[in-house]
Design an enzyme around this catalytic site. Structure first.
Site, mmCIF file in Angstrom:
data_model
loop_
_atom_site.group_PDB
_atom_site.id
_atom_site.type_symbol
_atom_site.label_atom_id
_atom_site.label_comp_id
_atom_site.label_asym_id
_atom_site.label_seq_id
_atom_site.Cartn_x
_atom_site.Cartn_y
_atom_site.Cartn_z
ATOM 1 N N TYR A 186 0.853 -1.194 0.000
ATOM 2 C CA TYR A 186 0.000 0.000 0.000
ATOM 3 C C TYR A 186 0.890 1.246 0.000
ATOM 4 O O TYR A 186 1.636 1.492 0.951
ATOM 5 C CB TYR A 186 -0.899 -0.032 1.224
ATOM 6 C CG TYR A 186 -2.072 0.913 1.207
ATOM 7 C CD1 TYR A 186 -3.341 0.452 0.897
ATOM 8 C CD2 TYR A 186 -1.919 2.255 1.510
ATOM 9 C CE1 TYR A 186 -4.433 1.306 0.904
ATOM 10 C CE2 TYR A 186 -2.998 3.124 1.507
ATOM 11 C CZ TYR A 186 -4.259 2.638 1.205
ATOM 12 O OH TYR A 186 -5.339 3.481 1.204
ATOM 13 N N TYR A 228 -5.334 5.363 -7.545
ATOM 14 C CA TYR A 228 -5.548 5.226 -6.098
ATOM 15 C C TYR A 228 -7.015 4.917 -5.836
ATOM 16 O O TYR A 228 -7.866 5.807 -5.792
ATOM 17 C CB TYR A 228 -5.136 6.514 -5.382
ATOM 18 C CG TYR A 228 -5.388 6.489 -3.887
ATOM 19 C CD1 TYR A 228 -4.727 5.589 -3.066
ATOM 20 C CD2 TYR A 228 -6.287 7.374 -3.289
ATOM 21 C CE1 TYR A 228 -4.939 5.566 -1.701
ATOM 22 C CE2 TYR A 228 -6.507 7.363 -1.918
ATOM 23 C CZ TYR A 228 -5.834 6.464 -1.131
ATOM 24 O OH TYR A 228 -6.056 6.438 0.214
#
Length: 406
Positions: free
Chosen positions: A303, A358
């Site tokens: 992440y 994203y």
């Protein structure tokens, strides 16, 4: 108590379908809504899996089922829009993007317990009203967050800059390491037709970019993207009768320790956790479930809302020692092109949050699935295990190990 199968890890459920919408720059998906985009992603995931949308009977959300802290994802809306006749499971992990990988573990829990058969995990974003990048400036003051706004900490990037500076202070980490994360992931995105950021990024570009929250510059920040991604999980037995090659869940964990707590929205962690990604307890549980170590993993989808968090996760998951993440990255060890070298680990082969899109961690799960199917654009040769992470964020943080079907 979780138990492992004789062939390694859990392997009792598998991901069988992934689907998404087009990716948009923040606000450019309007007038589409989060519900419209979520439903499109779900339908595409069903097509990928070869099932009818009416077979879906479970939803496993994260981020409290919020769509980027702006809107809400609602099971009833999806049922009415898609014609799903009944759900037997609908639940969400708390907090934010730290639960993205963990949502697959939540889906597994429902399936193993017999509460659902086909469970969807998803995220949908439409930032026409508010930006994720300034989310902390939009919340009402209370005793917990009253430190943030008076200190000028308006968004996650400001807060992450403090953790990054602490890591630099303690371990001598350099901005060159952050640059390498950004540059290597941009290189990966350049081969992907749907990536939003495909212009080559050089070290000169990085160091001449405007500073946003020192020591973090423009290229240390992830994108602000609109769009939706959905993932379907079912039992391994059902999975083997479906359209795609199953991608078994080898290990899944979410949670964290008190010292990480509210993470970068707290600033009360001891140094062991302050200069970390808060994922070390998750790594321990994943490796215990799977019987694997960092050396057994072939690709890492970490992440990457901010470049320093990739460096710190590499330490938390044992790819290098604590404090050595900067040097590890600067050595070229996370490059896709270095995948065959001992001790190296290709990171975010899809370009990640920084350069592909994203969608609060869901694209990392999709890339993990494609790597295990052997269909990824930047395919890691002979990859058998993929690590996917959620967070760093407030609890829970999460992790997932996906495998190839034996």
């Amino acid at each position: 108590m979780t138990t492992s199968t004789p062939d390694g890890g859990l392997r009792d459920v598998a991901i069988v379908g992934v689907g998404r919408t087009e990716y948009y720059k923040r606000g450019e998906s309007w007038p589409r809504t989060t519900t419209q985009m979520a439903c499109e992603a779900i339908l595409n995931a069903c097509e990928d899996a070869g099932i009818s949308v009416k077979q879906i009977d479970g939803f496993a959300y994260y981020s409290g089922a919020s769509a980027g802290y702006v809107d809400k994802m609602d099971t009833a809306d999806f049922m009415e829009t898609l014609g799903i006749p009944e759900v037997t499971f609908t639940a969400a992990l708390t907090s934010g993007g730290g639960g993205s990988a963990g949502s697959i573990g939540l889906a597994r829990a429902a399936i193993v317990a017999g509460d659902a058969t086909y469970v969807v995990s998803l995220m949908s974003l439409q930032q026409s009203k508010a930006r994720l990048g300034t989310v902390f400036s939009q919340v009402e003051l209370n005793p917990t967050n009253s430190f943030l706004q008076p200190s000028g900490l308006a968004g996650p990037g400001h807060l992450m800059s403090i953790l990054a500076r602490r890591h630099m202070h303690l371990y001598g980490t350099r901005r060159e390491a952050f640059a390498e994360v950004a540059i290597s992931q941009r290189e990966n995105a350049m081969t992907r037709p749907d990536a939003l950021m495909k212009k080559p990024l050089t070290k000169e570009d990085y160091f001449s970019a405007r500073m946003i929250a020192e020591p973090l510059c423009l290229f240390d920040f992830c994108q602000e993207t609109d769009g939706a991604v959905a993932v379907i999980t079912t039992s391994i037995e059902r999975a083997r009768d479906l359209k795609q090659k199953p991608v078994p869940v080898v290990a899944a964990a979410h949670g964290g320790v008190k010292e990480w707590g509210r993470a970068f929205a707290w600033m009360g962690m001891p140094d062991e956790y302050f200069a970390s990604a808060g994922n070390k307890p998750i790594a321990k549980r994943l490796y215990e479930q799977s019987g694997l170590t960092a050396g057994d993993l072939d690709v890492a989808l970490l992440y990457d809302h901010f470049t320093p968090m990739v460096v710190m996760q590499l330490e938390d998951y044992g790819f290098c020692e604590k404090g050595e993440g900067g040097a590890f990255v600067e050595s070229g060890a996370i490059r896709y092109s270095a995948q065959k070298k001992s001790g190296h680990i290709p990171v975010n082969t899809h370009g990640g949050n920084l350069s592909e899109a994203y969608i609060i961690g869901m694209t990392h799960i999709v890339e993990g699935v494609e790597q295990m199917r052997g269909t990824a654009i930047n395919q890691v040769e002979n990859a058998e295990h993929a690590l996917v992470t959620g967070g760093p964020a407030s609890l829970p943080v999460s992790g997932l190990i996906l495998g190839r079907d034996n």
